[in-house]
Write a protein that holds these residues in place. Sequence first.
Motif, mmCIF file in Angstrom:
data_model
loop_
_atom_site.group_PDB
_atom_site.id
_atom_site.type_symbol
_atom_site.label_atom_id
_atom_site.label_comp_id
_atom_site.label_asym_id
_atom_site.label_seq_id
_atom_site.Cartn_x
_atom_site.Cartn_y
_atom_site.Cartn_z
ATOM 1 N N THR A 2 -2.337 -6.393 9.705
ATOM 2 C CA THR A 2 -1.939 -5.636 8.524
ATOM 3 C C THR A 2 -1.254 -4.338 8.928
ATOM 4 N N LEU A 3 -0.082 -4.103 8.344
ATOM 5 C CA LEU A 3 0.676 -2.890 8.615
ATOM 6 C C LEU A 3 0.885 -2.088 7.336
ATOM 7 N N PHE A 4 1.077 -0.799 7.482
ATOM 8 C CA PHE A 4 1.512 0.064 6.385
ATOM 9 C C PHE A 4 3.004 -0.119 6.172
ATOM 10 N N ARG A 5 3.397 -0.313 4.923
ATOM 11 C CA ARG A 5 4.813 -0.413 4.556
ATOM 12 C C ARG A 5 5.163 0.749 3.629
ATOM 13 N N PRO A 6 6.244 1.474 3.932
ATOM 14 C CA PRO A 6 6.607 2.629 3.108
ATOM 15 C C PRO A 6 7.367 2.222 1.843
ATOM 16 N N CYS A 7 7.452 3.164 0.904
ATOM 17 C CA CYS A 7 8.163 2.875 -0.345
ATOM 18 C C CYS A 7 8.893 4.119 -0.841
ATOM 19 N N ILE A 8 9.885 3.865 -1.673
ATOM 20 C CA ILE A 8 10.566 4.904 -2.449
ATOM 21 C C ILE A 8 10.697 4.347 -3.860
ATOM 22 N N ASP A 9 10.002 4.928 -4.816
ATOM 23 C CA ASP A 9 10.076 4.484 -6.203
ATOM 24 C C ASP A 9 10.924 5.473 -6.997
ATOM 25 N N LEU A 10 11.921 4.941 -7.682
ATOM 26 C CA LEU A 10 12.850 5.771 -8.450
ATOM 27 C C LEU A 10 12.672 5.537 -9.945
ATOM 28 N N HIS A 11 12.599 6.637 -10.683
ATOM 29 C CA HIS A 11 12.488 6.558 -12.140
ATOM 30 C C HIS A 11 13.242 7.735 -12.731
ATOM 31 N N GLN A 12 14.182 7.436 -13.620
ATOM 32 C CA GLN A 12 15.002 8.472 -14.252
ATOM 33 C C GLN A 12 15.721 9.339 -13.217
ATOM 34 N N GLY A 13 16.141 8.696 -12.140
ATOM 35 C CA GLY A 13 16.922 9.376 -11.110
ATOM 36 C C GLY A 13 16.130 10.238 -10.159
ATOM 37 N N LYS A 14 14.799 10.179 -10.227
ATOM 38 C CA LYS A 14 13.936 10.980 -9.366
ATOM 39 C C LYS A 14 12.997 10.081 -8.575
ATOM 40 N N VAL A 15 12.616 10.564 -7.386
ATOM 41 C CA VAL A 15 11.568 9.888 -6.636
ATOM 42 C C VAL A 15 10.242 10.240 -7.288
ATOM 43 N N ASP A 235 0.191 11.708 1.164
ATOM 44 C CA ASP A 235 0.459 13.142 1.106
ATOM 45 C C ASP A 235 1.913 13.471 0.800
ATOM 46 N N ILE A 236 2.849 12.654 1.258
ATOM 47 C CA ILE A 236 4.259 12.947 1.001
ATOM 48 C C ILE A 236 4.636 12.730 -0.464
ATOM 49 N N PHE A 237 3.717 12.118 -1.236
ATOM 50 C CA PHE A 237 3.919 11.945 -2.668
ATOM 51 C C PHE A 237 2.874 12.735 -3.461
ATOM 52 N N GLY A 238 2.392 13.821 -2.854
ATOM 53 C CA GLY A 238 1.458 14.689 -3.550
ATOM 54 C C GLY A 238 0.017 14.235 -3.534
ATOM 55 N N GLY A 239 -0.267 13.157 -2.816
ATOM 56 C CA GLY A 239 -1.623 12.628 -2.787
ATOM 57 C C GLY A 239 -2.504 13.334 -1.770
ATOM 58 N N HIS A 240 -3.801 13.077 -1.866
ATOM 59 C CA HIS A 240 -4.774 13.704 -0.974
ATOM 60 C C HIS A 240 -5.651 12.671 -0.269
ATOM 61 N N GLY A 241 -5.322 11.391 -0.432
ATOM 62 C CA GLY A 241 -6.179 10.359 0.138
ATOM 63 C C GLY A 241 -5.850 9.991 1.566
ATOM 64 N N VAL A 242 -4.589 10.097 1.948
ATOM 65 C CA VAL A 242 -4.164 9.651 3.275
ATOM 66 C C VAL A 242 -2.842 10.325 3.622
ATOM 67 N N THR A 243 -2.622 10.584 4.895
ATOM 68 C CA THR A 243 -1.369 11.195 5.322
ATOM 69 C C THR A 243 -0.427 10.142 5.897
ATOM 70 N N LEU A 244 0.851 10.450 5.855
ATOM 71 C CA LEU A 244 1.821 9.557 6.471
ATOM 72 C C LEU A 244 1.561 9.441 7.970
ATOM 73 N N ASP A 245 1.165 10.538 8.599
ATOM 74 C CA ASP A 245 0.861 10.499 10.034
ATOM 75 C C ASP A 245 -0.270 9.520 10.328
ATOM 76 N N ASP A 246 -1.267 9.480 9.447
ATOM 77 C CA ASP A 246 -2.364 8.520 9.624
ATOM 78 C C ASP A 246 -1.849 7.082 9.570
ATOM 79 N N CYS A 247 -0.960 6.828 8.640
ATOM 80 C CA CYS A 247 -0.406 5.478 8.487
ATOM 81 C C CYS A 247 0.450 5.093 9.687
ATOM 82 N N ILE A 248 1.215 6.043 10.198
ATOM 83 C CA ILE A 248 2.024 5.788 11.382
ATOM 84 C C ILE A 248 1.130 5.466 12.574
#
Length: 254
Positions: A2-15, A235-248
Amino acid sequence: MTLFRPCIDLHQGKVKQIVGGSLNDTGAKENFISDYDAAYYANLYREHALTGGHVIALGKDPENKLEALSALRAYPNGLQYGGGVTVKNAADYLKAGASHVIVTSYLFENGEFSWDRLDQIKRETGTERLVLDLSCRRVGESWFIATDRWQTITSTEVNMENLVELANHCDEFLIHAADVEGLQAGIDEKLVTLLGQGCPIDVTYAGGARSLADLKRVHELSNGQVDLTIGSALDIFGGHGVTLDDCISWNTQQ
């Protein structure tokens, strides 16, 4: 594994990160709106060699398309693209830099799956660059594919028989559990278990992930056969549960 897969979700022209089940014609319940554009995140993923991620345009705002194209240019062949993909534009997104195109709603007519439409789009993309989005909603103890911003529940069940059959026509599956998407209340463990029971191609699951422990849990439930996208908790989306560095770090250790 199992790997972490990144995402970019766009809505109304914003991430953004939204509550998936709230998305409709008038808007959505928002968890996060980024100050950065889609290209920023694409560059971030490219710099860290994160592969297999996706950029999804939610809704028909023309600004979504512009943002998506900028992300594809920033990370050519590093992101899959989904959102309004049809036989008429699939090849355009591949030429713009998408590694794959992700298709859902186009494959349904009046709530019924169209094999003719699947054949048409395969002629444009080939199976090797096509991802079928089988995002779904729970009905009783089963799951059925949901289209039109996850608001229309179709008659096509997400079960092993259908997964095995559809796997002959695409390279990967992307499956959002729409009922838990964006809630950070935990993954749909029964759905993840089903997806890990013998699906013959790569599967990425999204919905409800809230911590690094969810990567381990998906690995356990699916025997390492299902990858995980984490959105609102990151964390890169304002969350506090996990960091991108942890996923990497998780990906590096697998």
